[in-house]
Design an enzyme around this catalytic site. Structure first.
Site, PDB file in Angstrom:
ATOM      1  N   ASP A 117       0.827  -1.204   0.000  1.00  0.00           N
ATOM      2  CA  ASP A 117       0.000   0.000   0.000  1.00  0.00           C
ATOM      3  C   ASP A 117       0.864   1.258   0.000  1.00  0.00           C
ATOM      4  O   ASP A 117       2.094   1.183   0.035  1.00  0.00           O
ATOM      5  CB  ASP A 117      -1.067  -0.026   1.098  1.00  0.00           C
ATOM      6  CG  ASP A 117      -0.531   0.173   2.494  1.00  0.00           C
ATOM      7  OD1 ASP A 117      -1.219  -0.229   3.436  1.00  0.00           O
ATOM      8  OD2 ASP A 117       0.576   0.734   2.658  1.00  0.00           O
ATOM      9  N   LYS A 164      -5.451   2.338  -1.565  1.00  0.00           N
ATOM     10  CA  LYS A 164      -6.855   2.699  -1.758  1.00  0.00           C
ATOM     11  C   LYS A 164      -7.006   4.202  -1.670  1.00  0.00           C
ATOM     12  O   LYS A 164      -6.362   4.849  -0.861  1.00  0.00           O
ATOM     13  CB  LYS A 164      -7.728   2.024  -0.686  1.00  0.00           C
ATOM     14  CG  LYS A 164      -7.838   0.539  -0.896  1.00  0.00           C
ATOM     15  CD  LYS A 164      -8.520  -0.130   0.258  1.00  0.00           C
ATOM     16  CE  LYS A 164      -7.660  -0.108   1.488  1.00  0.00           C
ATOM     17  NZ  LYS A 164      -6.659  -1.152   1.532  1.00  0.00           N
ATOM     18  N   MET A 167      -5.695   9.246  11.299  1.00  0.00           N
ATOM     19  CA  MET A 167      -6.632   9.742  10.274  1.00  0.00           C
ATOM     20  C   MET A 167      -7.565  10.814  10.850  1.00  0.00           C
ATOM     21  O   MET A 167      -8.772  10.787  10.616  1.00  0.00           O
ATOM     22  CB  MET A 167      -7.461   8.572   9.703  1.00  0.00           C
ATOM     23  CG  MET A 167      -6.604   7.555   8.984  1.00  0.00           C
ATOM     24  SD  MET A 167      -7.519   6.124   8.404  1.00  0.00           S
ATOM     25  CE  MET A 167      -7.462   5.057   9.841  1.00  0.00           C
TER      26      MET A 167
HETATM   27  N1  SAH Z   1      -1.810   0.370   9.870  1.00  0.00           N
HETATM   28  C1  SAH Z   1      -1.200   1.685  10.029  1.00  0.00           C
HETATM   29  C2  SAH Z   1      -2.250   2.781  10.051  1.00  0.00           C
HETATM   30  C3  SAH Z   1      -2.962   2.933   8.729  1.00  0.00           C
HETATM   31  S1  SAH Z   1      -4.182   4.190   8.771  1.00  0.00           S
HETATM   32  C4  SAH Z   1      -0.364   1.697  11.313  1.00  0.00           C
HETATM   33  O1  SAH Z   1      -0.452   0.754  12.108  1.00  0.00           O
HETATM   34  O2  SAH Z   1       0.397   2.639  11.512  1.00  0.00           O
HETATM   35  C5  SAH Z   1      -3.307   5.550   8.086  1.00  0.00           C
HETATM   36  C6  SAH Z   1      -3.063   6.592   9.144  1.00  0.00           C
HETATM   37  O3  SAH Z   1      -1.989   6.188   9.970  1.00  0.00           O
HETATM   38  C7  SAH Z   1      -2.639   7.937   8.596  1.00  0.00           C
HETATM   39  O4  SAH Z   1      -3.751   8.718   8.232  1.00  0.00           O
HETATM   40  C8  SAH Z   1      -1.929   8.532   9.787  1.00  0.00           C
HETATM   41  O5  SAH Z   1      -2.857   9.017  10.743  1.00  0.00           O
HETATM   42  C9  SAH Z   1      -1.255   7.313  10.373  1.00  0.00           C
HETATM   43  N2  SAH Z   1       0.140   7.139   9.927  1.00  0.00           N
HETATM   44  C10 SAH Z   1       0.653   6.066   9.308  1.00  0.00           C
HETATM   45  N3  SAH Z   1       1.980   6.225   9.081  1.00  0.00           N
HETATM   46  C11 SAH Z   1       2.300   7.435   9.580  1.00  0.00           C
HETATM   47  C12 SAH Z   1       3.507   8.170   9.671  1.00  0.00           C
HETATM   48  N4  SAH Z   1       4.669   7.707   9.194  1.00  0.00           N
HETATM   49  N5  SAH Z   1       3.467   9.391  10.256  1.00  0.00           N
HETATM   50  C13 SAH Z   1       2.321   9.883  10.758  1.00  0.00           C
HETATM   51  N6  SAH Z   1       1.151   9.238  10.700  1.00  0.00           N
HETATM   52  C14 SAH Z   1       1.127   8.021  10.129  1.00  0.00           C
END
Ligand code: SAH
Length: 260
Positions: free
Chosen positions: A49, A69, A183
């Site tokens: 992704d 997505k 998010m």
């Molecule tokens: N499965 C992922 C989350 C996916 S949802 C996890 O466990 O981290 C996507 C959201 O995750 C983004 O909108 C943001 O809020 C957060 N996110 C993911 N990677 C990030 C990063 N490197 N820095 C800041 N926020 C992040």
């Protein structure tokens, strides 16, 4: 890739006909697990992704398929991804589904695993470091700290419909000393309002950790009252944190020091 460590750690191999759902961590490629790294070296196909670091993908000679997505087209796309995972596994491939962070934390890994289970495709879940824990660590914010919070609450800012998550925000406000919001940048104003209305202090420390564990990481430390304005100017990929533990960032921030 040298995978000598795999034998030494006695790691199971990604077998033909299997799907591994793997978390790649929040950004820094060094945060992938040993199992994840091994899967990169063994996979025939990788479905990845948008949040997965490109240097990780470049390690692998597998066929790479982008399976990100866009907001709003979720349901149809999600089915297509699940169907493709099932098809590739049934064609006797070694399939790696690589996701940002942890696959089971706001990552729809559960839905994909359900599809695999329903189809009778064998799978393994390889957890990753989630942005709401590892990303905070890269900002010098311990997700729990004995002096500040004995609990932490992970929340997604929006649900399937793209609107603010339907939660009992007053109860969250009372019961959650530290809130970590994924998010949620777009809803910072509404969330702040709900928390203030429920009695949280406008002076409570809050932070936005944007592009966490990436070269362009930004940590914006503010207060609950200042959060909406800070969110407006913050990069899109961000985690919001509200709670006393945010104060520790001034003492514990280390990334700038290591990269300077
Ligand atoms: N499965 C992922 C989350 C996916 S949802 C996890 O466990 O981290 C996507 C959201 O995750 C983004 O909108 C943001 O809020 C957060 N996110 C993911 N990677 C990030 C990063 N490197 N820095 C800041 N926020 C992040």
């Amino acid at each position: 890739m040298d995978i000598d460590f795999a034998a030494k750690l006695n790691l199971p191999a990604l077998e033909k006909g299997w799907v591994w759902l793997v978390g790649a961590g929040p950004g820094d490629p060094g945060l992938i697990t040993a199992l994840g790294l091994q899967a990169l070296s063994q996979a025939d196909y990788i479905l990845y992704d948008a949040l997965v670091d490109e240097t990780l993908l470049a390690l692998s000679g597998a066929e790479k398929i982008y399976a990100g997505k866009r907001a709003g087209v979720r349901s149809c796309k999600q089915d297509e991804i699940s169907d493709l995972l099932v098809k590739l596994a049934r064609d006797n491939n070694r399939v790696l589904r690589l996701k940002g962070g942890d696959p089971f934390v706001f990552g729809r890994g559960g839905e994909e695993a359900q599809a695999l289970a329903a189809a009778g495709v064998p799978f393994r879940i390889v957890p990753g470091i989630t942005a709401g824990i590892g990303g905070l660590a890269y900002a010098g914010i311990p997700v729990t700290h004995r002096d500040t919070n004995h609990a932490v609450t992970f929340i997604t800012g929006h649900g399937i419909d793209g609107k603010l998550t339907q939660l009992d925000w007053a109860a969250v406000s009372r019961g959650a000393p530290t809130l970590v919001l994924y998010m949620a940048r777009k809803f910072a104003g509404e969330i702040t309002q709900a928390l203030l209305a429920a009695g949280r202090s406008p002076d409570e420390p809050a932070a936005i950790v944007a592009n966490a564990a990436r070269a362009d990481q930004q940590v914006i430390v503010t207060t609950l009252a200042g959060l909406p304005a800070a969110a407006e100017n913050a990069p899109a990929l961000s985690i919001l944190v509200i709670g006393e533990n945010v104060r520790l960032a001034s003492e514990l921030s280390w990334l700038a020091k290591t990269t300077a």
